[in-house]
Scaffold this motif. Structure first.
Motif, PDB file in Angstrom:
ATOM      1  N   ILE A 181      -5.211 -13.624  12.286  1.00 40.05           N
ATOM      2  CA  ILE A 181      -3.947 -12.635  12.490  1.00 40.05           C
ATOM      3  C   ILE A 181      -3.848 -11.637  11.346  1.00 40.05           C
ATOM      4  N   CYS A 182      -4.005 -12.387   9.992  1.00 38.88           N
ATOM      5  CA  CYS A 182      -4.140 -11.548   8.735  1.00 38.88           C
ATOM      6  C   CYS A 182      -5.386 -10.693   8.811  1.00 38.88           C
ATOM      7  N   ALA A 183      -6.520 -11.134   9.289  1.00 40.42           N
ATOM      8  CA  ALA A 183      -7.729 -10.374   9.133  1.00 40.42           C
ATOM      9  C   ALA A 183      -7.704  -8.898   9.861  1.00 40.42           C
ATOM     10  N   TYR A 184      -6.944  -9.146  10.900  1.00 42.02           N
ATOM     11  CA  TYR A 184      -6.939  -7.617  11.906  1.00 42.02           C
ATOM     12  C   TYR A 184      -5.771  -6.961  11.327  1.00 42.02           C
ATOM     13  N   THR A 185      -4.746  -7.498  10.780  1.00 41.29           N
ATOM     14  CA  THR A 185      -3.719  -6.837   9.967  1.00 41.29           C
ATOM     15  C   THR A 185      -4.128  -6.027   9.283  1.00 41.29           C
ATOM     16  N   ILE A 186      -5.052  -6.400   8.332  1.00 39.02           N
ATOM     17  CA  ILE A 186      -5.898  -5.960   6.961  1.00 39.02           C
ATOM     18  C   ILE A 186      -6.679  -4.878   7.385  1.00 39.02           C
ATOM     19  N   ILE A 187      -7.344  -4.977   8.481  1.00 36.48           N
ATOM     20  CA  ILE A 187      -8.266  -3.852   8.927  1.00 36.48           C
ATOM     21  C   ILE A 187      -7.536  -2.548   9.361  1.00 36.48           C
ATOM     22  N   ILE A 188      -6.794  -3.242  10.399  1.00 37.47           N
ATOM     23  CA  ILE A 188      -5.718  -1.865  10.915  1.00 37.47           C
ATOM     24  C   ILE A 188      -5.283  -1.402   9.799  1.00 37.47           C
ATOM     25  N   GLY A 189      -4.295  -1.772   8.822  1.00 32.96           N
ATOM     26  CA  GLY A 189      -3.733  -1.312   8.036  1.00 32.96           C
ATOM     27  C   GLY A 189      -4.458  -0.374   6.926  1.00 32.96           C
ATOM     28  N   VAL A 190      -5.699  -0.683   6.581  1.00 29.50           N
ATOM     29  CA  VAL A 190      -6.475   0.028   5.721  1.00 29.50           C
ATOM     30  C   VAL A 190      -7.076   1.333   6.517  1.00 29.50           C
ATOM     31  N   TRP A 191      -7.485   0.955   7.881  1.00 25.61           N
ATOM     32  CA  TRP A 191      -7.901   2.034   8.370  1.00 25.61           C
ATOM     33  C   TRP A 191      -6.938   3.295   8.846  1.00 25.61           C
ATOM     34  N   ALA A 192      -5.657   2.638   9.038  1.00 31.90           N
ATOM     35  CA  ALA A 192      -4.475   3.765   9.165  1.00 31.90           C
ATOM     36  C   ALA A 192      -4.159   4.451   8.061  1.00 31.90           C
ATOM     37  N   MET A 193      -4.461   3.859   6.685  1.00 25.86           N
ATOM     38  CA  MET A 193      -3.908   4.829   5.813  1.00 25.86           C
ATOM     39  C   MET A 193      -5.314   5.601   5.374  1.00 25.86           C
ATOM     40  N   ALA A 194      -6.442   5.261   5.674  1.00 26.24           N
ATOM     41  CA  ALA A 194      -7.736   5.979   5.042  1.00 26.24           C
ATOM     42  C   ALA A 194      -7.494   7.260   6.087  1.00 26.24           C
ATOM     43  N   ILE A 195      -7.357   7.205   7.323  1.00 20.26           N
ATOM     44  CA  ILE A 195      -7.348   8.270   8.222  1.00 20.26           C
ATOM     45  C   ILE A 195      -6.007   9.133   7.781  1.00 20.26           C
ATOM     46  N   ASN A 196      -5.114   8.677   7.401  1.00 19.57           N
ATOM     47  CA  ASN A 196      -4.029   9.584   6.765  1.00 19.57           C
ATOM     48  C   ASN A 196      -4.611  10.374   5.648  1.00 19.57           C
ATOM     49  N   PHE A 197      -5.168   9.746   4.697  1.00 16.03           N
ATOM     50  CA  PHE A 197      -5.778  10.535   3.824  1.00 16.03           C
ATOM     51  C   PHE A 197      -6.875  11.587   3.952  1.00 16.03           C
ATOM     52  N   LEU A 198      -7.498  11.334   5.017  1.00 17.44           N
ATOM     53  CA  LEU A 198      -8.709  12.238   5.371  1.00 17.44           C
ATOM     54  C   LEU A 198      -8.197  13.359   6.225  1.00 17.44           C
ATOM     55  N   ILE A 199      -6.866  13.286   6.717  1.00 16.50           N
ATOM     56  CA  ILE A 199      -6.297  14.181   7.484  1.00 16.50           C
ATOM     57  C   ILE A 199      -5.659  15.075   6.185  1.00 16.50           C
ATOM     58  N   LYS A 200      -5.147  14.651   5.231  1.00 14.37           N
ATOM     59  CA  LYS A 200      -4.412  15.330   4.205  1.00 14.37           C
ATOM     60  C   LYS A 200      -5.279  16.191   3.316  1.00 14.37           C
TER      61      LYS A 200
END
Length: 476
Positions: A181-200
């Motif tokens: 559960i932690c593994a997929y939480t980590i991947i989802i969270g980091v991708w969400a922040m990365a996409i947010n940064f690329l948009i900015k």
């Protein structure tokens, strides 16, 4: 609602959920073998999930984000060895280790080389795992204090309760599923922040242009700070020394079959790729979005609290807590089983009853957790440095017992013992000398260990056919 309230609410819900899951799983655990290794019954999904989550610790998110922020693309070499570990494990090592049928790493060492070797390994494992645990608790204090201004001792105690709750009760089975559960939480969270940064930033190309304007070395393969020799040191730290870190090798031993052990490592390599890509983007993009941060371990917290929406920030903090918990529970399990099964039962009380062994393991888990908390307040290094040093010392001492010892029947007991001692001493001296010539202890230690193993084995008494038969049945 204040963003700090959102952060802490998401984190608390996540931690409570993991604790409840661990308790539910733990209710079915009655036998020490089930508690330690889930009776070697972990399938590909939970096995790859727990291996990934154990490798991806607080260091990987908190400290590495700052490392990429401060060093640019050359910083990526610090993760190259981790990918190398998974590929080597998938191709050769995981299947081979699982075929031997051992439950713990010291058990393999004991059967392959002898009880004295196992005792020495167990002592090194205890020291290394408690040190690594303290690094995770340190990271938890750093992260949670960015959310709420609580006393570090209070945070350490609360985090320890969560660590111990499902590790002591649920053992390996609880660790494996909560880690997944932690593994997929980590991947989802980091991708969400990365996409947010690329948009900015207006996309990947704009980010690269901005980094080049700040410093052309940020977009190169190497830099003045990270030379090819530094990169080689990182590859050795995580690519070689990980095979001497029993929290990783122990995962191979918990698979249902040798084939599933191998396949799980291939999946883990893919998961690591899905993790490191967005983490690099977060660190590199953060350099443009929020410049001026100087302390490596403060970069992540600053980026989360100052640049993203509170809900996304809460998810990111939950991802870090997931990484901390998933690594800490593995270390607690490792340390407690090493003490209870590989030292106490093996050398002090072999006739120990199952119920006593299980209860002792749980009590030792609590004690080791407390020691980890105390050690936390004695550490002053960057989290990444603490983590790397512990892995390097364990790897320098024991990696060659796997990478050479598991594949070469000519390695003798004397060669293995000399290898363990030489690797540990050389790595320790190399650290104390300040890494002469820029060579990492993760290179000096394992290379010395391997050379000593081969040389001493060439001049000492070979092991008997009876001793080698369980490991090389087709060759003896």
């Amino acid at each position: 609602m204040a963003k700090e309230t959102i952060y802490i609410s998401i984190v608390i819900l996540f931690m409570v959920g993991l604790g409840i899951l661990g308790l539910l799983i733990g209710r079915s655990i009655k036998d020490p073998d089930d508690w330690v290794a889930a009776s070697q019954s972990l399938g590909i999904i939970p096995l790859s999930g727990t291996y990934f989550a154990t490798i991806v610790s607080a260091t990987s998110i908190v400290s590495y984000t700052g490392y990429y922020y401060l060093n640019g693309w050359p910083g990526m070499w610090n993760f190259g060895g981790t990918l190398l570990t998974s590929f080597l494990a998938a191709l050769w090592v995981a299947k081979r280790m699982r075929e031997y049928g051992d439950t713990t790493f010291p058990e393999y060492i004991s059967r392959r080389f002898g009880k004295t070797h196992s005792l020495l390994a167990s002592i090194v494992i205890l020291i290394g795992s408690v040190t690594l645990l303290s690094a995770q608790i340190t990271a938890a204090v750093v992260v949670i204090r960015a959310i709420v201004d609580w006393n570090p001792i209070l945070i350490s105690i609360l985090v320890l309760i969560v660590f111990v709750l499902f590790t002591a009760v649920g053992g390996m089975l609880a660790v494996a599923w909560t880690d997944t559960i932690c593994a997929y939480t980590i991947i989802i969270g980091v991708w969400a922040m990365a996409i947010n940064f690329l948009i900015k930033l207006g996309g990947f190309g704009s980010m690269m242009e901005g980094l080049h304007q700040i410093n052309p070395q940020y977009v190169s393969a190497f830099s003045d700070a990270i030379t090819p020799l530094t990169a080689l040191g990182w590859l050795a730290t995580w690519g070689i020394c990980n095979f001497g870190a029993p929290q990783f090798v122990g995962r191979f031993l918990s698979a249902t079959t040798p084939e599933s052990a191998s396949k799980s490592q291939a999946i883990t390599a893919l998961m690591l790729g899905l993790f490191i890509t967005p983490l690099l983007i977060v660190g590199l993009g953060g350099r443009l979005i929020l410049p001026g941060i100087e302390h490596q371990d403060l970069v992540f917290n600053s980026l989360v609290t100052e640049t993203v929406h509170p809900i996304l920030g809460g998810l990111m903090f939950a991802a870090v807590i997931a990484a901390i918990i998933s690594t800490a529970d593995s270390l607690l399990l490792l340390a407690s089983t090493t003490f209870t099964r590989d030292i106490w039962k093996e050398f002090i009380k072999p006739e120990m009853e199952s119920n006593f062994e299980l209860n002792m393991s749980r009590i030792v888990t609590i004690i080791i957790g407390i020691i980890g908390v105390v050690l936390t307040f004695m550490q002053s290094d960057v989290i990444q440095s603490i983590h790397a040093r512990a892995i390097t010392l364990m790897g320098s001492s024991m990696a060659m017992l796997v990478l050479i010892g598991a594949f070469n029947k000519k390695i003798t007991k004397a060669g293995a013992m000399a290898s363990m001692i030489a690797g540990f001493i050389v790595a320790s001296i190399w650290y104390s000398l300040g890494q002469p010539y820029g060579i990492s202890p993760a290179l000096a230690g394992p290379i010395s260990s391997g050379l000593v193993m081969i040389i001493v084995s060439s001049f000492t008494k070979p092991m008997t056919k009876e001793e080698l038969e369980p490991f090389f049945p087709e060759e003896v």
